[in-house]
Motif scaffolding. Structure first.
Motif, PDB file in Angstrom:
ATOM      1  N   MET A 215       0.725  -0.914  -0.219  1.00 54.00           N
ATOM      2  CA  MET A 215      -0.004  -0.274  -0.082  1.00 54.00           C
ATOM      3  C   MET A 215       1.076   1.442   0.296  1.00 54.00           C
ATOM      4  SD  MET A 215      -3.509   0.861   0.064  1.00 54.00           S
ATOM      5  CE  MET A 215      -3.916  -0.036   0.569  1.00 54.00           C
TER       6      MET A 215
ATOM      7  N   LEU B 196       1.062   3.959  -3.161  1.00 54.83           N
ATOM      8  CA  LEU B 196       0.552   5.336  -3.796  1.00 54.83           C
ATOM      9  C   LEU B 196       1.783   6.173  -3.227  1.00 54.83           C
ATOM     10  CD1 LEU B 196      -1.790   5.013   0.512  1.00 54.83           C
ATOM     11  CD2 LEU B 196      -2.349   5.917  -1.970  1.00 54.83           C
TER      12      LEU B 196
ATOM     13  N   LEU C 253      -9.384   7.157  -7.722  1.00 54.04           N
ATOM     14  CA  LEU C 253      -8.819   7.154  -6.904  1.00 54.04           C
ATOM     15  C   LEU C 253      -7.901   5.081  -7.156  1.00 54.04           C
ATOM     16  CD1 LEU C 253     -10.862   7.062  -3.604  1.00 54.04           C
ATOM     17  CD2 LEU C 253      -8.605   8.072  -3.997  1.00 54.04           C
TER      18      LEU C 253
ATOM     19  N   HIS D 265     -10.830  -0.630  -2.009  1.00 52.03           N
ATOM     20  CA  HIS D 265     -10.912   0.836  -1.073  1.00 52.03           C
ATOM     21  C   HIS D 265     -11.472   0.470  -0.170  1.00 52.03           C
ATOM     22  CE1 HIS D 265     -14.058   4.357  -0.813  1.00 52.03           C
ATOM     23  NE2 HIS D 265     -13.162   5.210  -1.806  1.00 52.03           N
TER      24      HIS D 265
ATOM     25  N   LEU E  15      -8.082   1.680   1.406  1.00 52.54           N
ATOM     26  CA  LEU E  15      -7.573   2.718   1.523  1.00 52.54           C
ATOM     27  C   LEU E  15      -9.059   3.571   2.821  1.00 52.54           C
ATOM     28  CD1 LEU E  15      -7.717   3.449  -2.195  1.00 52.54           C
ATOM     29  CD2 LEU E  15      -6.054   3.647  -1.204  1.00 52.54           C
TER      30      LEU E  15
ATOM     31  N   LEU F 229      -5.522   4.184   8.139  1.00 55.26           N
ATOM     32  CA  LEU F 229      -4.271   4.369   6.806  1.00 55.26           C
ATOM     33  C   LEU F 229      -3.326   5.870   6.993  1.00 55.26           C
ATOM     34  CD1 LEU F 229      -2.945   3.991   4.280  1.00 55.26           C
ATOM     35  CD2 LEU F 229      -4.268   4.332   3.074  1.00 55.26           C
TER      36      LEU F 229
ATOM     37  N   LEU G 288      -8.693   9.585   4.581  1.00 54.41           N
ATOM     38  CA  LEU G 288      -8.719   8.901   3.236  1.00 54.41           C
ATOM     39  C   LEU G 288      -7.667   9.937   2.728  1.00 54.41           C
ATOM     40  CD1 LEU G 288      -7.185   7.631   0.274  1.00 54.41           C
ATOM     41  CD2 LEU G 288      -9.539   7.466  -0.313  1.00 54.41           C
TER      42      LEU G 288
END
Length: 423
Positions: free
Chosen positions: A40, A44, A56, A77, A80, A85, A328
């Motif tokens: 992740m 990102l 996204l 999602h 996310l 996170l 997020l």
């Protein structure tokens, strides 16, 4: 310095073992499944650093490209929007600020040597989806009901973030300044939003230095005021600044001592052609240490934080995404800061290795042929592939992202103010 040092620093943060352990510590992951903390974080960083991201779903496509998986949008999602996170990215960001740093600049003027560091404080507003107005209320409720403020401290010699924080846009900027203890021995440069009479006196007592743009000074008493040629403008009385303003020349710097909170304070004034009014800088640097001209030059160094924000917004996706998830949005802001720091760290490494003056802005936007290959090698644990990707990036960038006019920059750019590349 060589490419291996850069790689070791890179892997000290983007380590599978460390990131997956941190993911469990903050409860982002409980068990290592298809979507791990390493996957992740690196995905990102790869997505937000390569090109402008609108949706996204584009981040998902980068994730699948790097990992070789075929994750669908909904489960991705769901990961996310986990509140954890944001906590994960905040922790990684703090580690990045402490690790991915170079002494990119050095002081060349003696009057700068007494400062441990020059710190520049500023904030940048980011407009968000209207649904977040209760979590992140904006200052302008009609035009921008939801917004966050990114508060950043730039370390001038390192050329990147010392620290950063996120608050609703409606919160006070001054509350996000470094503590007086942190500012001991440092020079603080900041715009008028951070000024208060009480604050500058407390900072002076704590052993810190400052050059701040001031506001609300029209009623203060002026004890003395001099033009650059030494001519005094006040005479025997101590007028209010508003009374003296009509007599001040519009083609000269003015050096004054005024009473702020019953304490004699130095103020340098200069006419702004753009704003068509006087700009006043308060400082605790004495006339013996720095002339009015030098105070003005010191304050112009503050523009470096504006360039840093521009780099974040233009090339590293520091922006409001169309999401109703507050956590997020917060996480994506931290990712942008990580991306910017990584690019500037890489830039500094190239300067030291090849003794070449680099353009951080050009490096930030020139990612097409090298960015994804570095992060793909990290996520797939290809040691030789990572070395080849880093060497390729170094070679490409030193040829294509060097400063175009280094001699001109010494006359009109940041180097004219007493700093130089540190190699």
């Amino acid at each position: 310095m060589n490419a291996n040092i850069f790689i070791n620093k890179l892997k000290s943060i983007l380590s599978e073992k460390k990131l997956n352990r941190l993911g469990k510590q903050v409860a982002f992951t409980k068990r290592e499944r298809n979507i791990t903390a390493l996957h992740m974080v690196v995905s990102l960083v790869a997505a937000l650093g390569d090109k402008k991201m609108i949706y996204l779903s584009e981040i998902l496509r980068v994730y699948n490209q790097l990992t070789g998986q075929s994750i669908k949008y909904k489960p991705f999602h769901n990961q996310l929007v986990k509140p954890e996170l944001a906590e994960l990215m905040r922790e990684v960001t703090n580690k990045v600020f402490n690790c991915w740093i170079n002494d990119a600049l050095k002081y060349t003027k003696k009057d700068l040597f007494k400062f441990d560091n020059i710190l520049i404080q500023d904030g940048s507003s980011i407009m968000l989806h209207r649904s977040l107005k209760d979590v992140f209320p904006g200052r302008f409720s009609n035009t921008c009901p939801a917004a966050i403020e990114l508060h950043a401290t730039l370390n001038l010699t390192q050329g990147c973030f010392e620290k950063a924080g996120i608050t609703p846009d409606s919160y006070s900027e001054r509350e996000e300044l470094p503590t007086f203890k942190e500012l001991k021995g440092q020079l603080l440069l900041a715009d008028r939003g951070y000024y208060s009479g009480s604050y500058i006196h407390e900072l002076d007592k704590a052993g810190g230095f400052y050059v701040l743009r001031a506001k609300g000074l029209k009623a203060v008493r002026v004890h003395n005021a001099f033009k650059q040629n030494g001519q005094e403008l006040t005479g025997s009385h101590s007028p209010k600044l508003c009374e003296l303003l009509p007599e001040l020349p519009k083609n000269d710097l003015i050096d004054m001592h005024v009473s702020i909170k019953n304490k004699l304070t130095r103020v340098v004034g200069y006419w702004s052609k753009k704003e068509k009014q006087y700009t006043f800088l308060v400082t605790n640097l004495s006339i013996d240490e720095s002339t009015a001209t030098e105070i003005g030059k010191l304050y112009r160094l503050r523009w470096q934080v504006e360039l840093l924000f521009k780099e974040c917004k233009s090339y590293n996706n520091l922006r409001g995404f169309q999401t109703s998830s507050a956590t997020l949005q917060e996480a994506l802001v931290y990712v942008s800061l990580i991306v910017t720091t990584l690019k500037r760290f890489l830039t500094g490494c190239i300067e030291k290795i090849f003794k070449t003056e680099m353009s951080t802005m050009t490096v930030a936007k020139t990612t097409g042929v090298w960015w994804i290959s570095i992060l793909t090698a990290i996520i797939r644990k290809h040691r030789k592939g990572l070395l080849n990707a880093v060497n390729g990036a170094f070679d490409f960038l030193r040829k294509n992202a060097a400063r175009a006019h280094p001699k001109r920059d010494r006359k009109t750019g940041v180097f004219q103010y007493g700093v130089e590349p540190n190699f």
